[in-house]
Design a protein around this motif. Structure first.
Motif, PDB file in Angstrom:
ATOM      1  N   GLU A   1       3.299   1.640  -7.951  1.00  0.00           N
ATOM      2  CA  GLU A   1       2.440   2.536  -7.178  1.00  0.00           C
ATOM      3  C   GLU A   1       1.679   3.483  -8.097  1.00  0.00           C
ATOM      4  O   GLU A   1       0.480   3.731  -7.908  1.00  0.00           O
ATOM      5  CB  GLU A   1       3.271   3.332  -6.169  1.00  0.00           C
TER       6      GLU A   1
ATOM      7  N   SER B   1      -1.055   1.551  -9.922  1.00  0.00           N
ATOM      8  CA  SER B   1      -2.155   1.212  -9.017  1.00  0.00           C
ATOM      9  C   SER B   1      -3.083   2.396  -8.808  1.00  0.00           C
ATOM     10  O   SER B   1      -4.310   2.250  -8.819  1.00  0.00           O
ATOM     11  CB  SER B   1      -1.599   0.739  -7.669  1.00  0.00           C
TER      12      SER B   1
ATOM     13  N   ALA C   1      -6.337  -5.820  -5.068  1.00  0.00           N
ATOM     14  CA  ALA C   1      -4.907  -5.986  -5.324  1.00  0.00           C
ATOM     15  C   ALA C   1      -4.243  -4.652  -5.637  1.00  0.00           C
ATOM     16  O   ALA C   1      -3.062  -4.449  -5.322  1.00  0.00           O
ATOM     17  CB  ALA C   1      -4.697  -6.964  -6.478  1.00  0.00           C
TER      18      ALA C   1
ATOM     19  N   ARG D   1      -4.851  -1.876  -4.222  1.00  0.00           N
ATOM     20  CA  ARG D   1      -4.613  -1.173  -2.957  1.00  0.00           C
ATOM     21  C   ARG D   1      -3.415  -1.753  -2.211  1.00  0.00           C
ATOM     22  O   ARG D   1      -2.695  -1.026  -1.529  1.00  0.00           O
ATOM     23  CB  ARG D   1      -5.867  -1.241  -2.087  1.00  0.00           C
ATOM     24  N   THR D   2      -3.217  -3.050  -2.327  1.00  0.00           N
ATOM     25  CA  THR D   2      -2.064  -3.706  -1.693  1.00  0.00           C
ATOM     26  C   THR D   2      -1.436  -4.648  -2.720  1.00  0.00           C
ATOM     27  O   THR D   2      -1.635  -5.867  -2.666  1.00  0.00           O
ATOM     28  CB  THR D   2      -2.500  -4.488  -0.440  1.00  0.00           C
TER      29      THR D   2
ATOM     30  N   ARG E   1       1.470  -5.865  -3.349  1.00  0.00           N
ATOM     31  CA  ARG E   1       2.509  -6.848  -3.028  1.00  0.00           C
ATOM     32  C   ARG E   1       2.021  -7.863  -1.992  1.00  0.00           C
ATOM     33  O   ARG E   1       2.724  -8.199  -1.044  1.00  0.00           O
ATOM     34  CB  ARG E   1       3.773  -6.138  -2.549  1.00  0.00           C
ATOM     35  N   THR E   2       0.804  -8.349  -2.196  1.00  0.00           N
ATOM     36  CA  THR E   2       0.246  -9.390  -1.331  1.00  0.00           C
ATOM     37  C   THR E   2      -0.098 -10.610  -2.177  1.00  0.00           C
ATOM     38  O   THR E   2       0.185 -10.648  -3.383  1.00  0.00           O
ATOM     39  CB  THR E   2      -1.015  -8.881  -0.611  1.00  0.00           C
ATOM     40  N   TRP E   3      -0.735 -11.594  -1.556  1.00  0.00           N
ATOM     41  CA  TRP E   3      -1.075 -12.845  -2.239  1.00  0.00           C
ATOM     42  C   TRP E   3      -2.039 -12.640  -3.399  1.00  0.00           C
ATOM     43  O   TRP E   3      -2.118 -13.489  -4.298  1.00  0.00           O
ATOM     44  CB  TRP E   3      -1.703 -13.817  -1.241  1.00  0.00           C
ATOM     45  N   MET E   4      -2.758 -11.517  -3.404  1.00  0.00           N
ATOM     46  CA  MET E   4      -3.774 -11.326  -4.435  1.00  0.00           C
ATOM     47  C   MET E   4      -3.173 -11.158  -5.825  1.00  0.00           C
ATOM     48  O   MET E   4      -3.718 -11.669  -6.816  1.00  0.00           O
ATOM     49  CB  MET E   4      -4.657 -10.125  -4.085  1.00  0.00           C
ATOM     50  N   SER E   5      -2.057 -10.469  -5.931  1.00  0.00           N
ATOM     51  CA  SER E   5      -1.454 -10.244  -7.246  1.00  0.00           C
ATOM     52  C   SER E   5      -1.002 -11.545  -7.910  1.00  0.00           C
ATOM     53  O   SER E   5      -1.338 -11.789  -9.080  1.00  0.00           O
ATOM     54  CB  SER E   5      -0.289  -9.259  -7.128  1.00  0.00           C
TER      55      SER E   5
ATOM     56  N   THR F   1      -2.150 -14.460  -7.313  1.00  0.00           N
ATOM     57  CA  THR F   1      -3.370 -15.229  -7.577  1.00  0.00           C
ATOM     58  C   THR F   1      -4.023 -14.770  -8.869  1.00  0.00           C
ATOM     59  O   THR F   1      -4.442 -15.588  -9.704  1.00  0.00           O
ATOM     60  CB  THR F   1      -4.365 -15.082  -6.411  1.00  0.00           C
TER      61      THR F   1
END
Length: 240
Positions: free
Chosen positions: A125, A128, A198, A200-201, A203-207, A209
């Motif tokens: 956090e 980020s 990524a 901003r969020t 822990r999603t699929w973007m990281s 990727t």
């Protein structure tokens, strides 16, 4: 095949290397290592929530960032590859290397100054929030990578001359190396475009990727740069 490549193949390539210092070999190795380390650091933050031995990461990013800033800045400001018919390479290699080097040096300085803060569990956090402003620049360089890739495909700018070992074996198929190099820039560009979102969020699929595309590109740049120490030396020998 572009006209400049046709003329070089027809007449036999001779280069005055005293007027064209070429160091995109070490730039490629440093960029590849930098991408791999960024992916590794991101994975550590996502899985552990903190950074082990941040001073070690600071040293690594500092060494790679210094290498890329020095070489990228010189290439960007002086255009050493312009005099012998390759002016576009100064933009293709110099400016992205300079930008990535600045990113790495900035990260190195921050990790060195704030090492203690990354021992806590909210490292992802914190990272980020800190990286969010610079992500605008990262996004812009992602667009630049797509521009470089498009130019590479349209003008087959990455085609090696016949005098270059290994790569020169494919001189009659300039689209092959153009597709390979342009593809690497596309991979880097995808990760750079996703980077601000990524953060901003995280822990999603973007990281993951970003980790995949930057990891693949980093490995390719590292290996290709190492191989180029042989191919570029051979090119120099064959064109003196």
């Amino acid at each position: 095949m572009p006209p400049y490549a046709q003329s070089l193949m027809a007449s036999g390539l001779k280069i005055d290397w005293a007027k064209m210092p070429t160091y995109n070999t070490i730039m490629s190795v440093a960029a590849g290592a930098g991408l791999l380390l960024v992916v590794a650091l991101g994975r550590q933050l996502l899985t552990r929530g903190r950074i082990a031995t941040p001073d070690g990461w600071a040293l690594a990013f500092g060494a790679l960032g210094f290498t890329l800033v020095v070489t990228g800045l010189h290439m960007t400001l002086t255009w050493p590859l312009a005099g012998q018919g390759f002016p576009f390479d100064n933009i293709i290699f110099g400016e992205p290397a300079l930008a990535f080097g600045v990113f790495l040096l900035s990260a190195s300085f921050y990790l060195w100054k704030r090492a203690a803060e990354f021992a806590v569990e909210d490292g992802i956090e914190r990272t980020s929030r800190v990286a969010l402003p610079i992500s605008v620049f990262v996004f812009g360089m992602g667009l630049a990578c797509f521009g470089i890739a498009a130019a590479g495909w349209k003008y087959t700018l990455f085609a090696a001359p016949p005098e270059e070992p290994i790569s020169g074996e494919f001189a009659n198929y300039p689209w092959l190396e153009a597709s390979f190099m342009s593809g690497l820039y596309v991979l880097v560009g995808i990760g750079a475009l996703l980077f601000p979102f990524a953060l901003r969020t995280p822990r999603t699929w973007m990281s993951p990727t970003i980790g995949v595309v930057w990891g693949l590109a980093g490995l390719a740049f590292l290996i290709f740069g190492g191989l180029n120490y042989f191919t570029h030396i051979g090119l120099i020998v064959n064109t003196m």
